[in-house]
Design a protein around this motif. Structure first.
Motif, mmCIF file in Angstrom:
data_model
loop_
_atom_site.group_PDB
_atom_site.id
_atom_site.type_symbol
_atom_site.label_atom_id
_atom_site.label_comp_id
_atom_site.label_asym_id
_atom_site.label_seq_id
_atom_site.Cartn_x
_atom_site.Cartn_y
_atom_site.Cartn_z
ATOM 1 N N SER A 77 7.318 -53.449 -5.675
ATOM 2 C CA SER A 77 6.976 -54.888 -5.796
ATOM 3 C C SER A 77 7.777 -54.616 -7.006
ATOM 4 O O SER A 77 8.697 -56.107 -7.697
ATOM 5 N N THR A 78 8.617 -54.801 -6.598
ATOM 6 C CA THR A 78 10.740 -54.796 -7.160
ATOM 7 C C THR A 78 11.453 -55.841 -5.777
ATOM 8 O O THR A 78 11.983 -56.151 -6.597
ATOM 9 N N MET A 79 10.725 -55.742 -4.780
ATOM 10 C CA MET A 79 11.876 -57.053 -4.195
ATOM 11 C C MET A 79 10.045 -58.310 -3.907
ATOM 12 O O MET A 79 11.092 -58.829 -2.996
ATOM 13 N N ALA A 80 9.066 -58.903 -4.886
ATOM 14 C CA ALA A 80 8.660 -59.872 -4.888
ATOM 15 C C ALA A 80 7.486 -59.686 -6.658
ATOM 16 O O ALA A 80 7.966 -59.405 -6.969
ATOM 17 N N ASP A 81 7.429 -61.291 -5.819
ATOM 18 C CA ASP A 81 6.425 -61.457 -7.483
ATOM 19 C C ASP A 81 5.182 -61.648 -7.447
ATOM 20 O O ASP A 81 4.486 -61.782 -8.101
ATOM 21 N N ALA A 82 4.507 -61.444 -5.832
ATOM 22 C CA ALA A 82 3.354 -61.329 -5.726
ATOM 23 C C ALA A 82 3.107 -60.487 -4.363
ATOM 24 O O ALA A 82 4.314 -61.264 -3.740
ATOM 25 N N ILE A 83 1.663 -60.347 -4.255
ATOM 26 C CA ILE A 83 1.762 -59.101 -2.974
ATOM 27 C C ILE A 83 0.560 -59.363 -2.084
ATOM 28 O O ILE A 83 -0.880 -59.451 -2.885
ATOM 29 N N PHE A 84 0.741 -60.090 -1.166
ATOM 30 C CA PHE A 84 -0.787 -60.590 -0.735
ATOM 31 C C PHE A 84 -0.830 -59.314 0.964
ATOM 32 O O PHE A 84 -0.326 -58.829 1.531
ATOM 33 N N VAL A 85 -2.384 -58.383 1.268
ATOM 34 C CA VAL A 85 -2.241 -56.916 2.239
ATOM 35 C C VAL A 85 -3.382 -56.969 2.541
ATOM 36 O O VAL A 85 -4.320 -57.385 2.234
ATOM 37 N N THR A 86 -3.529 -56.720 3.575
ATOM 38 C CA THR A 86 -4.152 -56.036 4.332
ATOM 39 C C THR A 86 -3.736 -55.108 4.641
ATOM 40 O O THR A 86 -3.033 -54.008 5.467
ATOM 41 N N THR A 87 -5.555 -53.983 4.888
ATOM 42 C CA THR A 87 -5.379 -53.184 5.091
ATOM 43 C C THR A 87 -6.891 -52.278 5.745
ATOM 44 O O THR A 87 -7.661 -53.001 5.519
ATOM 45 N N THR A 88 -6.555 -51.194 6.159
ATOM 46 C CA THR A 88 -7.923 -50.807 6.796
ATOM 47 C C THR A 88 -8.999 -49.886 5.771
ATOM 48 O O THR A 88 -10.066 -49.904 6.028
ATOM 49 N N THR A 89 -8.215 -49.378 4.981
ATOM 50 C CA THR A 89 -9.322 -48.619 3.626
ATOM 51 C C THR A 89 -9.003 -49.349 2.873
ATOM 52 O O THR A 89 -7.322 -49.813 2.020
ATOM 53 N N HIS A 90 -9.894 -49.766 2.218
ATOM 54 C CA HIS A 90 -10.068 -50.403 0.460
ATOM 55 C C HIS A 90 -9.485 -50.154 -0.991
ATOM 56 O O HIS A 90 -8.831 -50.233 -1.598
ATOM 57 N N HIS A 91 -9.884 -48.396 -0.739
ATOM 58 C CA HIS A 91 -9.445 -48.059 -2.173
ATOM 59 C C HIS A 91 -7.417 -47.837 -2.335
ATOM 60 O O HIS A 91 -7.363 -47.514 -2.653
ATOM 61 N N CYS A 92 -6.870 -47.615 -0.718
ATOM 62 C CA CYS A 92 -5.795 -47.787 -0.932
ATOM 63 C C CYS A 92 -5.556 -48.942 -1.514
ATOM 64 O O CYS A 92 -3.906 -48.129 -2.368
ATOM 65 N N ILE A 93 -5.272 -50.186 -1.482
ATOM 66 C CA ILE A 93 -4.549 -51.484 -2.151
ATOM 67 C C ILE A 93 -5.387 -51.086 -4.222
ATOM 68 O O ILE A 93 -4.487 -51.729 -4.686
ATOM 69 N N LYS A 94 -6.374 -50.116 -4.215
ATOM 70 C CA LYS A 94 -6.407 -50.259 -5.556
ATOM 71 C C LYS A 94 -4.970 -49.120 -5.546
ATOM 72 O O LYS A 94 -5.001 -49.096 -7.260
ATOM 73 N N ARG A 95 -5.299 -48.568 -5.321
ATOM 74 C CA ARG A 95 -4.001 -46.943 -5.846
ATOM 75 C C ARG A 95 -2.419 -47.815 -5.543
ATOM 76 O O ARG A 95 -1.572 -48.119 -6.224
ATOM 77 N N PHE A 96 -2.570 -49.002 -4.356
ATOM 78 C CA PHE A 96 -1.073 -49.726 -4.939
ATOM 79 C C PHE A 96 -1.221 -50.217 -5.612
ATOM 80 O O PHE A 96 0.713 -50.049 -6.399
ATOM 81 N N SER A 97 -2.007 -50.989 -6.148
ATOM 82 C CA SER A 97 -1.876 -51.813 -7.197
ATOM 83 C C SER A 97 -1.311 -51.482 -8.863
ATOM 84 O O SER A 97 -1.013 -52.018 -9.216
ATOM 85 N N GLU A 98 -2.337 -50.319 -8.594
ATOM 86 C CA GLU A 98 -2.163 -49.953 -9.354
ATOM 87 C C GLU A 98 -0.835 -49.158 -10.528
ATOM 88 O O GLU A 98 -0.720 -49.620 -11.643
ATOM 89 N N HIS A 99 -0.213 -49.024 -9.246
ATOM 90 C CA HIS A 99 1.223 -48.409 -9.052
ATOM 91 C C HIS A 99 2.604 -50.007 -9.564
ATOM 92 O O HIS A 99 3.422 -49.319 -9.283
ATOM 93 N N SER A 100 1.677 -51.183 -8.404
ATOM 94 C CA SER A 100 2.837 -52.208 -8.552
ATOM 95 C C SER A 100 2.978 -53.083 -10.575
ATOM 96 O O SER A 100 2.502 -53.002 -10.968
ATOM 97 N N ALA A 101 4.178 -53.613 -9.751
ATOM 98 C CA ALA A 101 4.803 -54.089 -10.996
ATOM 99 C C ALA A 101 4.403 -55.946 -10.967
ATOM 100 O O ALA A 101 4.515 -57.191 -12.395
#
Length: 285
Positions: A77-101
């Protein structure tokens, strides 16, 4: 908020029905990161096109991200203003977003196909004006887009029915219970059908899921324009793709088919999502 995003995308499309060569100042100077654990070329193209349309730049990263490291969200998140993600496991996006600015949005996961589902909803709303009391049917194998539909349709006031398995092996979608609870709360109907004819009956929109890889099961998901005509009066057809032999050329290229419209709508939906997430903007609001 879901309806607001779709309506914002519709307004943007009405203003710019052809976005080729169009570059706006909406997100000038912003950076959109497309982080893909699984390659999704159509979704990637839609998000990249949306970023260009709004005047932002984009960077694509294809990698096996180590989602278990909580610091990954903060680092990216220090390198972008928004992040779009594709992943095989949805709960990973939740964890990732919780720590993203910065805002993190799901393009596609094992659980959801957010952009394609919203683009489909947008396509339906362009034809009918709203989703209230519409009857929408899905015929095809289990797929993340089916999970998204199971939540989106009751939330928007539509009735939803589906058949996602052969007659001998019942399959319950991952979000069936959540959809059932939502439908009860919001007074809409959600139904698992036992026959193809039941899906077609009085339907306003019929959605074909991606073709099954098992040829012996194609017959369970076969759709023809004549069959829909027998059971419904005014109808539209959308194919999620990839398409196989379950749908013939007559239906795929029918005057009531809106598959290509749905794919075009993906970049409008992505643009509406990123504009709202980054600067709180809704087009025409």
């Amino acid at each position: 908020m879901i309806k607001d995003i779709v309506c914002s995308a519709i307004c943007l499309k009405r203003t710019y029905p052809d976005t080729h060569g169009i570059v706006l100042d909406t997100l000038r100077g912003s950076k959109i990161m497309i982080l893909q654990e699984v390659k999704q070329p159509v979704l990637h193209s839609a998000v990249s096109k949306a970023a260009t349309l709004l005047g932002a730049s984009d960077v694509s990263i294809v990698d096996n991200v180590v989602w278990e490291h909580d610091y990954m969200g903060r680092v990216f998140s220090t390198m972008a203003d928004a992040i779009f993600v594709t992943t095989t496991t949805h709960h990973c996006i939740k964890r990732f977003s919780e720590h993203s600015a910065v805002p993190v949005m799901c393009m596609h996961s094992r659980t959801h196909a957010s952009i394609q589902a919203l683009a489909t909803i947008m396509t339906i709303m362009e034809e009918y004006g709203c989703m209230n009391n519409l009857n929408v049917g899905y015929l095809g194998p289990p797929h993340p887009v089916l999970n998204s539909f199971l939540l989106l349709h009751p939330m928007l006031g539509a009735n939803f029915k589906y058949k996602c398995c052969c007659d001998k092996v019942p399959v319950t979608p991952l979000l069936f219970k959540a959809s059932e609870d939502l439908s009860t709360e919001l007074h809409t109907e959600m139904k698992a059908c036992t026959s193809r004819e039941e899906v077609f009956k009085n339907v306003n929109v019929i959605i074909a899921g991606p073709t099954t890889k098992k040829k012996e099961k194609l017959k369970y998901f076969k759709i023809t324009a004549d069959e829909i005509d027998k059971n419904s009066q005014r109808w539209y057809f959308i194919h999620i793709c990839p398409r196989g032999q379950e749908v013939d050329d007559k239906l795929f290229n029918h005057s009531n088919a809106r598959t290509y419209t749905m794919f075009d709508n993906m970049h409008y939906v992505a643009a509406a999502m990123m504009a709202n997430a980054i600067i709180g903007k809704l087009f025409c609001y």
